[in-house]
Design a protein around this motif. Structure first.
Motif: not given
Length: 419
Positions: A167-172, A206-210, A221-228
């Motif tokens: 997972r790619i986060s702001w702390e990556s 955000c998730f990426a393969f390494f 990598f793929v970017e994902v939004a969690l929604t209703k």
């Protein structure tokens, strides 16, 4: 084996730094390659391999193209040897005959790549070498047959079993975040603040393969939004003022951007595995999620419309949606492949066409390529395999009733063909 590998790596690095190692080597690249392919010693082979890689890295484009010619012609299959091993295989297909035949049909450049790949960090260099090949030579160039060898090797080296999902986060690490900005290929990231909005909020992922041999380089990598509910506008998803949503309140995961990062891995499929792994991980983390869908571009839609003699400027939104549904359901290239590469990717993964939306991408690129129309591909976990089989074997596009109805209305809208 791990300890031995570490020891050999340490000895190799000391050998390369030793004052006894000549600063230059006057031998030709062909001589170095011959030495590497005939080398029996592990350390001497590593040293020679590193020199070959260094020599290649210093080449200009003209020299690289000539190098590819050398790989194609001088390290090609020995056709006479193949013929001499084929008859014994037909007469007595035992292991010895089979081994001799397999050794003959493999071009020497494949073994060269394997031996080069023993050098630390060589995998990345070989991926960049293939990127040079794809950049410098046209597809119909006879030298491009060496790409079959690259693809054959990379398909094994980058097998799903070797890939690591992170997972790619702001702390990556900052260098990884910087590469996410640089490699984003669908919806450009213009600033660090915009990147923060895509990876930091609780309703964004955000998730990426390494790959272990390229730990600092995301492959895809793929970017994902969690929604209703299922999203119908990318601008709404990317808005600076979108209201935050607690992750456990979302019922839908929207995959709105998938980017391949390495030009040298073009055609090596990761997306199928990436989406399925992310779906599984999100379902385990957030069991209340019931819907997994994309909000995807249709990058060739405007071109297809022009090919149909239709003027996008004169079509109303209802007409555009009918045309988009027809495009997704029926448009094909020669050979029966789906016309749209994004559709080909998701349908091949087992998704179905769920909906089409007008005014879904108001960016300049979205207007130019798809008249602002976007589509949702739905990943229904209960039917992914069935959908994949139908598309792969019968070229059958699975779609919702709404999309099928729109496609059926394509020809019946008054004045559409005269627009």
């Amino acid at each position: 084996m791990s300890v031995l590998s570490d020891v050999l790596d340490l000895v190799f690095r000391r050998t390369m730094k030793s004052p006894a190692t000549p600063a230059g080597d006057s031998r030709s690249l062909a001589d170095l390659i011959d030495e590497l392919l005939s080398s029996k010693g592990e350390i001497s082979g590593l040293v020679t391999a590193q020199r070959i890689l260094d020599r290649y890295a210093a080449m200009n484009d003209t020299e690289k193209a000539a190098f590819f010619g050398y790989l194609a012609d001088d390290l090609d299959i020995d056709h006479a040897l193949v013929e001499s091993t084929l008859e014994p295989l037909w007469k007595k297909p035992d292991q010895r005959a089979y081994d001799a035949f397999m050794a003959a049909v493999e071009p020497r450049r494949q073994e060269l790549a394997r031996r080069l790949n023993r050098v630390p960090n060589a995998t990345r260099q070989l991926v960049e070498m293939r990127a040079d090949l794809l950049r410098l030579l046209p597809p119909d160039d006879p030298r491009m047959r060496i790409d079959c060898d690259f693809r054959h090797l990379f398909a094994s080296w980058f097998n799903r079993g070797f890939l690591v999902l992170r997972r790619i986060s702001w702390e990556s690490p900052a260098d990884i975040l910087e590469k996410i900005i640089r490699y984003e290929a669908v919806h450009a990231i213009s600033s660090w603040e915009e990147l923060r909005r895509r990876v930091a909020p609780e309703d964004r992922r955000c998730f990426a393969f390494f790959h272990p041999a390229m730990p600092g380089e995301p492959l895809i990598f793929v970017e994902v939004a969690l929604t209703k509910g299922i999203a119908s506008s990318v601008q709404a998803l990317l808005s600076e003022v979108h209201p935050p949503l607690a992750a456990d309140q979302a019922d839908t995961a929207i995959f709105y951007s998938i980017s391949n990062c390495q030009p040298g891995l073009a055609g090596i499929s990761f997306g199928n595995s990436l989406i399925k792994q992310v779906v599984n991980d999100l379902a385990a983390e957030l069991p209340q999620l019931s819907t997994f869908a994309t909000l995807s571009p249709m990058p060739l839609f405007s071109r297809w419309l022009s090919g149909q003699g239709l003027s996008p400027e004169r079509l109303t939104n209802p007409q555009l949606l009918c045309a988009a549904a027809q495009y997704l359901m029926s448009a094909q290239r020669d050979g029966g492949r789906h016309y749209d590469p994004v559709a080909r990717f998701h349908l091949g993964n087992g998704a179905l066409v769920h909906a089409v939306h007008a005014d879904a991408d108001l960016s300049e690129r979205g207007q130019r390529e798809s008249c602002g129309v976007m589509t949702n591909y739905l990943y229904d976990l209960s039917s992914i395999e069935q959908n994949h089989e139908r598309f792969a074997n019968q070229r059958q596009v699975n779609a919702s009733q709404q999309v099928r109805t729109l496609a059926q209305s394509f020809q019946s809208i008054g004045g559409l063909q005269d627009a």
